[in-house]
Motif scaffolding. Structure first.
Motif: not given
Length: 471
Positions: A129, A133, A139, A145, A300, A457-458
């Motif tokens: 990740p 990022r 992404r 994602f 995910c 952040r993901d």
């Protein structure tokens, strides 16, 4: 025979024109064997044989790629490099395992992807990740994602639909504001970058940095106060939009820019009404998403080794509720199992919140909070003004997900606590005031909870945090 999707365009005094367009991969499940279709997307993987090529195409609509078979007449000249955008037309068939495939009769490149010239990703590679990022503009090419983005869209729609079905009106609250709702000072100041512009606008009694609005302006930390103003005229309402915090915090559950769902209920003096609405929303929306987005959610979560994360949801009808004092008592009784000692005057740390959800084996409401730990607008309890009618909703793996309260509706009590410059908010109580209650939920934290994704952040397309504002 399956027909192409048709887009109808009508113009005054002109006949309706029909425009053929391509199908997205997620729509191919509606097709039958032998249907003629066109798809567009990106090469995700390819296997080139002597006479045939098998190209996996993704287009962002599904976690599963579509296998496109290129026969001898196409295979020799076809560009099948990873990341290349292509268009393929042909006949729908099936693989030996019964999966849909496209037997191409036409295949052309829309945009080449020279992977040896700096493209950061390659086929059949797994990336951390942190690495992904570093390339936010690419992404969405990563299948996990892309799956997150689809779940994010579905979650947004599910939350909005839930509230619309209960007659809550969607309000767009401002991003630019003169109010610091939480009163913690964690705000971003806003001013034009051009001093020349400001000097041309400046009034004699106004500092240069305030010249644009004639006062200080900030990026909103919450839409709640403005939402309350609208609720005093139109009733139950909500907002779901960006909010900003200037904290120097790089933890995996904090961002400088994030989205908040904020809800305001009118003509209620009961925290129970708030608890019931949150409970109904969480149970309804989670069940809907776990059913409608099952493939993307599994994609995910990957090989996390954790299954049945929502096993409790099958039977739950309501969530446990404990007071702040009861929560502190539980934590003190299990002090030997805590990573961080409980100090009641400091509130609950994340490790305390997670312990309580483990203790309850489900999400849990914590109510009746010390007034010193909560913002000025929360109503004092009738039998103890050292406490407020407030709630935190704690969930496994995340901790606090939702915060809410009954709003202080007594003009004189609120007047003693309200910060300078917020007289307009006080006047809501002075002129036709009503009792209200409401809550706010961090949208990205909800997605972390749903998808079991460690870093916040993901779960947002373009994350911003201290020392990082790429693009």
């Amino acid at each position: 025979m399956f027909s192409f999707r048709l887009l109808k365009i009508s113009q005054e005094n002109h006949p309706i024109r029909l425009i053929h367009t391509y199908l997205r991969i997620s729509e191919l499940r509606k097709c039958q064997q032998g249907d003629k279709v066109t798809i567009k997307g990106w090469v995700n993987n390819a296997r080139k044989m002597k006479k045939t090529s098998f190209v996996d195409i993704v287009d962002g609509s599904s976690a599963s790629p579509l296998q496109v078979v290129l026969g001898k007449e196409l295979s020799g000249t076809a560009d099948v490099l990873f990341g290349t955008s292509v268009e393929a037309s042909g006949t729908i068939g099936s693989t030996p395992k019964g999966q849909l495939e496209l037997r191409a009769e036409d295949y052309r490149v829309l945009g080449q992807c020279p992977v040896d010239e700096g493209f950061p990703f390659a086929a059949k590679h797994t990336y951390s990740p942190d690495y992904i990022r570093e390339h936010p503009h690419f992404r969405s090419r990563i299948t996990t994602f892309a799956a997150m983005l689809r779940v994010r869209d579905a979650a947004h729609r599910a939350l909005v639909d839930f509230l619309h079905q209960r007659d809550f009106l969607h309000i767009h609250t401002p991003i630019l504001t003169a109010s610091d709702c939480e009163g913690a000072g964690e705000v971003f100041r806003v001013r034009p970058d051009s001093d020349a512009l400001l000097k041309g606008m400046q009034k004699d009694d106004v500092p240069l940095e305030e010249a644009f609005f004639d006062r200080r302006a900030y990026l909103s930390v919450s839409g709640q106060l403005h939402l309350e103003a609208m609720a005093h005229g139109i009733g139950n309402c909500f907002t779901l939009g960006p909010t900003f915090r200037s904290e120097n915090n790089k933890s995996p559950i904090h961002l400088s820019e994030f989205y908040m769902l904020e809800v305001e209920q009118v003509f209620t003096s009961s925290l129970t009404d708030c608890i019931e609405l949150i409970s109904d929303m969480m149970i309804s929306v989670l069940r809907k998403l776990l059913d409608s987005c099952a493939e993307d959610i599994r994609h995910c979560q990957g090989d996390s080794g954790e299954e049945n994360l929502f096993e409790w949801l099958a039977e739950v009808k309501e969530f446990p509720v404990m007071t702040f004092a009861e929560a502190v008592e539980v934590l003190q009784k299990h002090a030997d199992r805590l990573k961080v000692p409980i100090v009641p005057s400091d509130g609950l740390m994340k490790s305390h919140e997670l312990f309580l959800t483990d203790f309850c084996r489900s999400p849990v409401f914590i109510v009746d909070w010390p007034a010193a730990l909560k913002p000025f607008y929360m109503r004092s309890k009738a039998d103890d003004d050292s406490l407020v009618d407030a709630l935190d909703f704690l969930v496994p793996r995340i901790g606090e997900l939702i915060g809410g309260s009954v709003r202080e509706n007594d003009y004189n009590r609120l007047k003693l606590r309200i910060p300078p410059g917020s007289e307009w908010y006080l006047n809501l109580r002075r002129f036709g005031g009503i009792p209200t209650a409401g809550f706010g939920m961090g949208f990205e934290r909800f997605l972390q909870f749903l998808l079991n994704i460690h870093n916040i952040r993901d779960v947002i397309p373009f994350p911003r945090w201290p020392h990082s504002c790429m693009l």
